[in-house]
Design a protein around this motif. Structure first.
Motif, mmCIF file in Angstrom:
data_model
loop_
_atom_site.group_PDB
_atom_site.id
_atom_site.type_symbol
_atom_site.label_atom_id
_atom_site.label_comp_id
_atom_site.label_asym_id
_atom_site.label_seq_id
_atom_site.Cartn_x
_atom_site.Cartn_y
_atom_site.Cartn_z
ATOM 1 N N PHE A 190 -7.374 4.041 7.021
ATOM 2 C CA PHE A 190 -7.702 3.382 5.763
ATOM 3 C C PHE A 190 -7.912 1.721 5.881
ATOM 4 C CE2 PHE A 190 -5.731 7.272 4.750
ATOM 5 C CZ PHE A 190 -6.049 7.308 3.452
ATOM 6 N N ALA A 191 -8.522 1.043 5.195
ATOM 7 C CA ALA A 191 -8.560 -0.375 5.213
ATOM 8 C C ALA A 191 -7.942 -0.849 3.790
ATOM 9 C CB ALA A 191 -9.977 -0.786 5.296
ATOM 10 N N VAL A 192 -6.876 -1.738 3.956
ATOM 11 C CA VAL A 192 -6.472 -2.168 2.983
ATOM 12 C C VAL A 192 -6.682 -4.036 2.851
ATOM 13 C CG1 VAL A 192 -4.091 -3.124 1.746
ATOM 14 C CG2 VAL A 192 -4.334 -0.912 3.138
ATOM 15 N N VAL A 217 -7.739 -7.987 6.529
ATOM 16 C CA VAL A 217 -7.815 -6.465 6.430
ATOM 17 C C VAL A 217 -6.708 -5.919 7.480
ATOM 18 C CG1 VAL A 217 -9.178 -4.399 6.700
ATOM 19 C CG2 VAL A 217 -10.104 -6.351 5.901
ATOM 20 N N LEU A 218 -5.831 -5.090 6.542
ATOM 21 C CA LEU A 218 -4.989 -4.122 7.548
ATOM 22 C C LEU A 218 -5.317 -2.828 7.555
ATOM 23 C CD1 LEU A 218 -2.158 -4.262 8.638
ATOM 24 C CD2 LEU A 218 -1.165 -3.150 6.712
ATOM 25 N N TYR A 219 -5.769 -2.461 8.823
ATOM 26 C CA TYR A 219 -6.156 -0.964 8.955
ATOM 27 C C TYR A 219 -4.786 -0.106 9.297
ATOM 28 C CZ TYR A 219 -10.673 -3.012 9.669
ATOM 29 O OH TYR A 219 -11.936 -3.716 9.695
ATOM 30 N N VAL A 220 -4.965 1.211 8.507
ATOM 31 C CA VAL A 220 -3.680 1.861 8.656
ATOM 32 C C VAL A 220 -4.129 3.514 9.116
ATOM 33 C CG1 VAL A 220 -1.883 2.995 7.301
ATOM 34 C CG2 VAL A 220 -2.888 0.620 6.574
ATOM 35 N N ALA A 221 -3.338 3.817 10.266
ATOM 36 C CA ALA A 221 -3.682 5.126 10.674
ATOM 37 C C ALA A 221 -2.625 6.161 9.823
ATOM 38 C CB ALA A 221 -3.612 5.113 12.160
ATOM 39 N N GLY A 275 -5.638 1.940 -0.101
ATOM 40 C CA GLY A 275 -6.980 1.411 0.239
ATOM 41 C C GLY A 275 -7.965 2.299 0.535
ATOM 42 N N GLU A 276 -9.188 1.936 1.030
ATOM 43 C CA GLU A 276 -10.330 2.857 1.374
ATOM 44 C C GLU A 276 -10.487 3.341 2.740
ATOM 45 O OE1 GLU A 276 -14.091 0.268 2.266
ATOM 46 O OE2 GLU A 276 -12.926 -1.285 1.241
ATOM 47 N N ILE A 277 -11.131 4.586 2.672
ATOM 48 C CA ILE A 277 -10.990 5.240 3.758
ATOM 49 C C ILE A 277 -12.299 4.647 4.719
ATOM 50 C CG2 ILE A 277 -11.536 7.572 4.937
ATOM 51 C CD1 ILE A 277 -10.043 9.075 2.468
ATOM 52 N N ALA A 298 0.812 -1.363 -0.142
ATOM 53 C CA ALA A 298 -0.008 0.065 0.040
ATOM 54 C C ALA A 298 1.003 1.262 -0.073
ATOM 55 C CB ALA A 298 -0.935 0.034 1.194
ATOM 56 N N SER A 299 0.550 2.290 -0.654
ATOM 57 C CA SER A 299 1.207 3.343 -0.728
ATOM 58 C C SER A 299 0.396 4.620 -1.114
ATOM 59 C CB SER A 299 2.383 3.452 -1.880
ATOM 60 O OG SER A 299 1.688 3.161 -3.230
#
Length: 365
Positions: free
Chosen positions: A254-256, A242-246, A269-271, A215-216
């Motif tokens: 975001f969710a990847v 799912v990987l959640y990213v702050a 990913g998606e917000i 993800a980038s």
């Protein structure tokens, strides 16, 4: 140590607690004279070791399946990594402090400079501690190096240093322990990307099998106050893959999808959560026992003096639940973690301003 909060903060959090009945429940409370009950930490401990390192970042629990033979660590202990040295220069901290289940804090690990032990801190059941290293020469982002992952055994000895083109300023990490296999999801402060590293694990150590950027596109920049504003907190939901990213500078979560199997980078990913009222530089992140996400605010983005150093609880569907205050001043809330492996649910969070760790007991029902 019990922190003193302003009247406005006390009343705001009390109101949130009353309206968000599905949120976290704390096993112990403190009564305030001008408002309802507020959660109070069960314990607070200094994270400053003998060499004077400060700015505690990473938080990791020793779980009940951790192989402790030959070392001081015991289930229920908490480890905290320090990012700054005794001159308060960022990216120069070399120590990990052990907060035992009972008794005073002790030094668990001290490495040799140049090191900067970041929020990327986790444990593996084979008896290894993995910590991100993002070193600087002078405490500024201009001299930051790509860094590495350090592998430390249960006796506090460095056994491996892992580098990869996909490690570029390890800022935080979600370490997935599968026994003889592990996955390290890493948020990289310098590149603003998220990487996945797959390892084989044995009593001899970790063997890197593969690494790739998954993800980038997250906003990122150097920051004199925080060193970097970049993607930080990571939580992996293995049930949904799912990987959640702050992402701090985006100030969004975001969710990847398909994180463990993803073979390519498809952007950020998606917000799933965007909330300028309660997010003020989303930072470290953990999953609560109720399945909600907890994220800290570092207050370098969209700061609100009436909501300093907060932990925000929200659902994976993006619904705000409540806030938990960490410090009455801005910039105190950074690393946190949750553990349910030792017969109870514990929340541990650092207070950078006080160089301390606070631990709460959570109700499971």
């Amino acid at each position: 140590m019990h922190l003193t909060y302003s009247s406005h903060i006390r009343k705001t959090v009390a109101a949130l607690t009353l309206t968000a009945t599905s949120g976290l429940c704390f096993a112990q409370y403190r009564s305030d004279a001008d408002g309802p009950f507020l959660p109070s930490p069960v314990r607070s401990a200094s994270t400053v070791p003998g060499n004077g390192d400060v700015n505690p970042y990473g938080v990791a629990f020793i779980k009940n399946n951790f192989q402790t033979a030959g070392g001081p660590l015991q289930p229920g202990d908490v480890l905290v990594s320090n990012f700054n040295n005794n001159q308060n220069l960022q990216g120069t901290g070399t120590t990990i402090v052990r907060i035992p289940k009972s008794g005073p804090p002790t030094l668990f690990f001290q490495g040799t400079a140049p090191l900067g032990l970041s929020t990327a801190l986790g444990t593996l059941q084979y008896g290894f501690i993995v910590v991100g290293n993002l070193p600087t020469a002078d405490g500024t982002s201009g001299t930051a190096q790509a860094g590495s992952l350090l592998v430390i055994n249960n006796q506090g000895k460095l056994v491996q240093t892992i580098t990869s083109p996909d490690i570029n300023g390890p800022w935080d990490m979600a370490l997935v322990d599968r026994g003889d296999h592990a996955i390290a999801f890493i948020s990289n402060a310098i590149s603003g990307a998220v990487s996945r590293l797959d390892f084989a694990v044995s009593p001899a150590g970790l063997s890197l099998l593969s690494s790739k950027t998954i993800a980038s596109g997250y906003m990122h920049r150097g920051d004199p106050a925080a060193l970097f504003d970049a993607p930080t907190g990571l939580v992996y939901d293995h049930h949904r893959d799912v990987l959640y990213v702050a992402s701090t500078l985006d100030n969004e979560i975001f969710a990847v999808r398909d994180a463990a199997d993803r073979r390519h980078d498809d952007g950020p990913g998606e917000i799933i959560y965007q909330d300028n009222q309660h997010l003020h530089g989303a930072l470290a992140m953990a999953m609560a026992p109720n399945g909600h996400l907890l994220v800290t605010n570092n207050d370098v983005i969209n700061a609100d003096p009436n909501q300093p150093s907060e932990i925000v609880e929200f659902t994976t569907n993006g619904q705000f639940v409540k806030e938990i205050p960490v410090d009455p001043n801005l910039g105190g809330s950074f690393g946190l973690n949750v553990d349910t492996s030792n017969g109870s649910a514990m929340l541990a969070a650092v207070d950078d301003n006080m160089a301390s760790l606070m631990i709460w007991t959570l109700k499971l029902n």
